[in-house]
Design a protein around this motif. Structure first.
Motif, PDB file in Angstrom:
ATOM      1  N   ASP A 243      -3.635   9.785  -8.853  1.00 30.73           N
ATOM      2  CA  ASP A 243      -4.410  10.845  -8.193  1.00 30.73           C
ATOM      3  C   ASP A 243      -5.900  10.705  -8.491  1.00 30.73           C
ATOM      4  N   GLN A 246      -7.217   7.822  -6.501  1.00 25.30           N
ATOM      5  CA  GLN A 246      -7.381   8.214  -5.112  1.00 25.30           C
ATOM      6  C   GLN A 246      -8.634   9.068  -4.915  1.00 25.30           C
ATOM      7  N   GLN A 355      -0.077   7.413   1.846  1.00 23.00           N
ATOM      8  CA  GLN A 355       1.131   8.178   1.541  1.00 23.00           C
ATOM      9  C   GLN A 355       1.773   8.779   2.781  1.00 23.00           C
ATOM     10  N   SER A 356       1.091   8.734   3.932  1.00 20.15           N
ATOM     11  CA  SER A 356       1.712   9.227   5.167  1.00 20.15           C
ATOM     12  C   SER A 356       2.837   8.315   5.642  1.00 20.15           C
ATOM     13  N   GLU A 360       8.626  11.456   1.235  1.00 17.68           N
ATOM     14  CA  GLU A 360       8.780  11.990  -0.119  1.00 17.68           C
ATOM     15  C   GLU A 360       7.517  11.721  -0.946  1.00 17.68           C
ATOM     16  N   ASP A 361       6.601  12.672  -0.943  1.00 20.55           N
ATOM     17  CA  ASP A 361       5.344  12.517  -1.676  1.00 20.55           C
ATOM     18  C   ASP A 361       5.192  13.645  -2.688  1.00 20.55           C
ATOM     19  N   HIS A 362       6.304  14.037  -3.321  1.00 21.60           N
ATOM     20  CA  HIS A 362       6.253  15.191  -4.208  1.00 21.60           C
ATOM     21  C   HIS A 362       6.834  14.914  -5.586  1.00 21.60           C
ATOM     22  N   ARG A 368       7.952   8.616  -9.056  1.00 22.67           N
ATOM     23  CA  ARG A 368       6.954   8.544  -7.993  1.00 22.67           C
ATOM     24  C   ARG A 368       7.291   7.477  -6.964  1.00 22.67           C
ATOM     25  N   GLN A 370       5.104   5.445  -4.088  1.00 20.08           N
ATOM     26  CA  GLN A 370       3.703   5.210  -3.738  1.00 20.08           C
ATOM     27  C   GLN A 370       3.632   4.134  -2.662  1.00 20.08           C
ATOM     28  N   THR A 382       9.003   2.415  -5.476  1.00 15.31           N
ATOM     29  CA  THR A 382       9.792   3.533  -5.957  1.00 15.31           C
ATOM     30  C   THR A 382      10.028   3.337  -7.446  1.00 15.31           C
TER      31      THR A 382
END
Length: 451
Positions: A243, A246, A355-356, A360-362, A368, A370, A382
């Motif tokens: 994060d 990013q 991430q679009s 599953e981006d949660h 995670r 990515q 994954t």
């Protein structure tokens, strides 16, 4: 006339030698001789200070064989680098004065930089560890730098090494500026390095911080000398550094970004081995893939036994386990080459984090997922082998080739082609702790080779 031509040739050769590294046109990646350069680093912080020439040769050769492209090392080292001599009994400075470098000490630095070049290893060169600039919670110091002598020292180093083709500069040395004067000293040192190269050549320079929110960007983002941003994650498990990467990736002015000190292999987790244990190969893989897929242009691996070159003859810190020669063969180090091979197997300079691609981006860091992609390929990591859903149509092609890539051994497992639209569901070959996988998706018309 002949002498004039020879002078021009010499000048041209000098420019070619010193202008090896540049930032890509899109400001996201590094180039070496105009070709994509994947920064795969190792933290050999005490390399100049603790190893003799035979040992340095062994270390650099082995890291080269393992696919590393960069070694980060410090001139004025952490372990009492001013007052404890190197392997040949030499101190770096006379009377702790940055304006009086000791030629004998720097001949050893010269040798190691040249030897690294023989093995195609770039030196991420730190002029000094941060405790020579100001004290924090550890470090022996003493504090020797001012804005004036920091610039002088940086310029002297740059003049000495500006004709070396395998240098990337790293200021900072594991310390965050605590006030305006600290910032001024680091700015002055970087400006001295830049001045040492003269006009027409801009060296690559970054800043190595302690853990913080924005890495080097917190203080130096708008400085012209800062070529790319660097993070340190603090040696804890499951910190969402992706994060932070990013966030800096999306800042302006646009500059490349990477994690320059992740959780090391065989390190006390959060410096608390009694309660949290020590890190393993999976820990270092997880950070490497999450960070790079989040937008980092490269990654630095590290090993607790190697950064300090642990041996029976030197002071140890924070409980290393095995001597550095044995630690060179730890599994996480051997597995880093698979990341580099994967990233260079597809068009590198067009890659973006995205991430679009996935529904599953949660999930948290331990589970995670990515995603990163180019125009006609995508990589999806994954962390624990959890299944996921890909949103089709994000890359070119009516049909997609799909392969599972194993970060543990670099092997691939082919799956059936699929259409490139709608919701596409994928289940990795295995799942659970340590069972990380990368899904490679390619536009079927491109015929890309496997990594």
């Amino acid at each position: 006339m002949q002498r004039t031509c020879l002078s021009l040739v010499c000048l041209l050769l000098c420019l070619i030698t010193t202008a090896q590294f540049t930032v890509s046109d899109n400001k996201r990646f590094l180039l070496r001789n105009n070709a994509p350069f994947f920064y795969l680093g190792d933290t050999g912080w005490e390399l100049f200070h603790r190893l003799n020439r035979e040992q340095a040769d062994y270390y650099l050769k082995r890291r080269s064989e393992q696919g590393f492209t960069v070694v980060q090392a410090v001139v004025l080292a952490e372990f009492d680098g001013l007052h404890t001599p190197n392997a040949y009994g030499d101190l770096p400075l006379e009377n702790d004065d940055p304006a009086k470098p000791n030629e004998a000490y720097f001949r050893h630095v010269d040798y190691i930089i040249d030897k690294a070049n023989e093995y195609n290893i770039v030196i991420g060169l730190l002029p000094t560890w941060g405790d020579k600039v100001f004290k924090s919670t550890w470090g022996k110091g003493p504090e020797i730098f001012t804005t004036e002598n920091a610039r002088q020292y940086g310029q002297w180093l740059a003049k000495r090494y500006r004709n070396k083709s395998n240098i990337i500069w790293i200021t900072g040395g594991d310390r965050n500026p605590s006030n305006a004067n600290d910032v001024a000293i680091w700015n002055s040192m970087a400006e001295g390095i830049t001045a040492g190269y003269g006009t027409g050549t801009k060296p690559l320079i970054t800043f190595h911080p302690q853990p913080n929110q924005y890495g080097s960007a917190e203080w130096f983002m708008k400085e012209d000398w800062l070529s790319f941003n660097m993070f340190q994650n603090g040696h804890c498990r499951n910190a969402p550094v992706y994060d932070k990467i990013q966030a800096v990736y999306n800042m302006t002015p646009v500059k490349p970004v990477m994690d320059g000190e992740p959780l090391y292999e065989d390190h006390p987790v959060c410096f608390n081995a009694k309660e949290l244990g020590t890190s393993n190969a999976y820990d270092v893989r997880l950070y490497a893939y999450l960070d790079v897929f989040a937008g980092a242009f490269g990654h630095t691996y590290g090993c607790h036994d190697i950064w300090q070159f642990y041996s029976p003859y030197r002071e140890a810190v924070n409980g290393p386990h095995i001597y550095w020669q044995e630690a060179l063969e730890l599994p996480g180090a051997l597995q880093m080459q698979h990341l580099k091979k994967l990233m260079l197997s597809r068009p590198f300079l067009e890659r973006v984090p995205d991430q679009s691609l996935i529904a599953e981006d949660h999930y948290g860091p331990a589970e995670r997922i990515q995603a990163t992609r180019g125009k006609d390929y995508a990589f999806i990591y994954t962390a624990a082998g959890k299944p996921f859903t890909v949103n089709g149509g994000k890359i070119s092609g009516s049909r997609l080739k799909a392969n599972w890539y194993n970060p543990r051994n670099g092997a691939t497992i082919s799956t059936a082609e699929t259409i490139n639209k709608g919701k596409l569901h994928f289940t990795p070959p295995t799942s659970g702790y340590g069972q990380d996988w990368v899904l490679i998706l390619d536009d079927a018309t491109k015929q890309y080779k496997l990594p």
